[in-house]
Scaffold this active site. Structure first.
Site, mmCIF file in Angstrom:
data_model
loop_
_atom_site.group_PDB
_atom_site.id
_atom_site.type_symbol
_atom_site.label_atom_id
_atom_site.label_comp_id
_atom_site.label_asym_id
_atom_site.label_seq_id
_atom_site.Cartn_x
_atom_site.Cartn_y
_atom_site.Cartn_z
ATOM 1 N N ASP A 1 -2.942 0.882 7.318
ATOM 2 C CA ASP A 1 -2.184 0.656 6.084
ATOM 3 C C ASP A 1 -1.881 -0.824 5.876
ATOM 4 O O ASP A 1 -1.878 -1.320 4.748
ATOM 5 C CB ASP A 1 -0.885 1.467 6.095
ATOM 6 C CG ASP A 1 -1.165 2.962 5.968
ATOM 7 O OD1 ASP A 1 -2.225 3.311 5.415
ATOM 8 O OD2 ASP A 1 -0.333 3.763 6.431
ATOM 9 N N ASP B 1 0.860 -1.181 0.000
ATOM 10 C CA ASP B 1 0.000 0.000 0.000
ATOM 11 C C ASP B 1 0.900 1.235 0.000
ATOM 12 O O ASP B 1 1.794 1.360 0.830
ATOM 13 C CB ASP B 1 -0.885 -0.013 1.261
ATOM 14 C CG ASP B 1 -1.805 1.193 1.312
ATOM 15 O OD1 ASP B 1 -2.539 1.410 0.326
ATOM 16 O OD2 ASP B 1 -1.779 1.923 2.318
ATOM 17 N N GLU C 1 -1.509 -1.441 -6.223
ATOM 18 C CA GLU C 1 -2.748 -0.888 -6.737
ATOM 19 C C GLU C 1 -2.511 -0.383 -8.158
ATOM 20 O O GLU C 1 -1.461 0.193 -8.445
ATOM 21 C CB GLU C 1 -3.211 0.272 -5.859
ATOM 22 C CG GLU C 1 -3.749 -0.203 -4.536
ATOM 23 C CD GLU C 1 -4.158 0.955 -3.657
ATOM 24 O OE1 GLU C 1 -5.288 0.944 -3.165
ATOM 25 O OE2 GLU C 1 -3.341 1.868 -3.446
#
Ligand SMILES: [Zn+2]
Length: 376
Positions: A336, A171, A253
């Site tokens: 996170d 992340d 991501e």
């Protein structure tokens, strides 16, 4: 994997002028070709070359190979967009190949100018994967702020891709630059501190506004840029090393088009510094590629609001920046790490729907800067 390595040239004053004249002439000829192409709606390089080859050589005094290259440059630009006339700037890139550019040592190249070949010394930035045997003949000569650089294409060997046993989710953020699903947190505290420091100093110099202050400002910006670059290199290296040690794949991501999707993203990027997300993601991807670690890009929606334990998704789950608490199952965790776990599970091989492997890159040089530019 093809990488583009940026190399600084150190020409003498005389050599600088020769390169400059060559560049201007090259682009002048590009415009001549562009006019012909646009007027006659002829865009393929073979036809253009048939019609203009001798004209270009006699009118502009360019070598055979440079002529071929410039026709290619114009043709390619029209193949990408045929909606309007293309004008080439006087200091646009010259495309070199192995017939007109030779790199035999790491500190110099032999490069063709209008007035014959010149041996020009050069230097590489830090942390550049340059192996002379891997240097392809192709390179772009570019002029940035009156400084010549070569963008050299290098073929970096990749190890065969492993079959991952696990997936490490990563992340990316501001408070924590990167957090992994295995619990590794790379804090952005130092970065934030340095950014604040540099912003403060820059503000002072900006308000002074003298020539000297501007010079200092430039120096500081460069320093700041280097600090960010080093930090991103360092973090990505550690993440890839962990993946390699544990024979894991890496999930990130998919941030393509994130600007359109995520409200407030603009404010976010200005806070973190433009491209910071992209830069670290890019570094992770290329370092992973080189050691055979697969990288998966997953849908970034709601990764921070979803519970990694039960899957329940709600804004309410994330009360503060750092704490995640699932209002459905009571799962509590660092926010996170929770997000990184979601990213990992979205890429899990058991859920192929969420899996989007990176597009395969062609191993062939196509005349354009390829994957990414490393170094400065
Ligand atoms: Zn839950």
């Amino acid at each position: 994997m093809l990488l583009t390595v940026k190399t600084k040239l150190h020409p003498t004053k005389d050599q600088h002028l020769k390169l400059l004249r060559t560049m201007e002439r090259f682009n002048e000829a590009c415009n001549y070709v562009s006019e012909f192409a646009w007027r006659n709606k002829v865009f393929d390089k073979v036809t253009i070359q048939k019609n203009l080859y001798y004209d270009i050589r006699s009118q502009f005094g360019l070598s055979a190979q440079m002529t071929v290259r410039l026709v290619g440059k114009v043709s390619e630009s029209y193949l990408a967009d045929r909606s309007c006339y293309h004008e080439f700037k006087p200091h646009g890139a010259i495309i070199y190949d192995q017939r007109i550019l030779t790199i035999k040592t790491l500190d110099a190249c032999s490069i063709l100018t209008l007035e014959g070949r010149e041996k020009i010394s050069m230097s590489f930035g830090r942390s550049q994967p340059l192996d002379l045997k891997r240097v392809r003949g192709q390179a772009d000569l570019v002029l940035i702020k009156n400084q010549f650089y070569l963008l050299i294409v290098v073929d970096v060997p990749e190890e065969p891709q492993i079959q991952p046993k696990e997936i490490i989710g990563v992340d990316l953020g501001i408070v924590n630059i990167a957090t992994t699903s295995t619990g590794e947190i790379f804090s952005g505290k130092k970065c934030t501190e340095s950014r604040e420091k540099y912003t403060r100093i820059k503000g002072i110099f900006q308000s002074v506004g003298t020539w000297n202050a501007k010079k200092h400002l430039k120096k500081i910006s460069k320093k700041e840029r280097r600090f960010k670059n080093d930090t991103n290199h360092c973090i990505s290296k550690q993440i890839v090393a962990e993946a390699k040690d544990t024979q894991s794949g890496i999930a990130l991501e998919d941030l393509t088009g994130i600007r359109d999707r995520v409200p407030g993203y603009k404010a976010l990027t200005s806070a973190i510094g433009k491209w910071a997300f992209y830069e670290i993601a890019m570094y992770i991807r290329y370092k992973a590629h080189m050691v055979g670690i697969p990288v998966y890009l997953v849908d970034p929606q709601y990764t921070s609001q979803q519970c990694s334990h039960c899957g329940y998704t709600s804004k309410e789950n994330r009360k503060t920046q750092s704490d995640f608490f699932c209002i459905d199952c009571g799962h509590a965790e660092n926010a996170d790490i929770n997000a990184a776990k979601n990213i990992a599970s979205r890429a899990d091989v058991n859920q192929p729907i969420a899996l989007r492997p990176e597009p395969k890159r062609s191993g062939r040089w196509k005349g354009k800067p390829t994957t990414l530019v490393v170094g400065s």
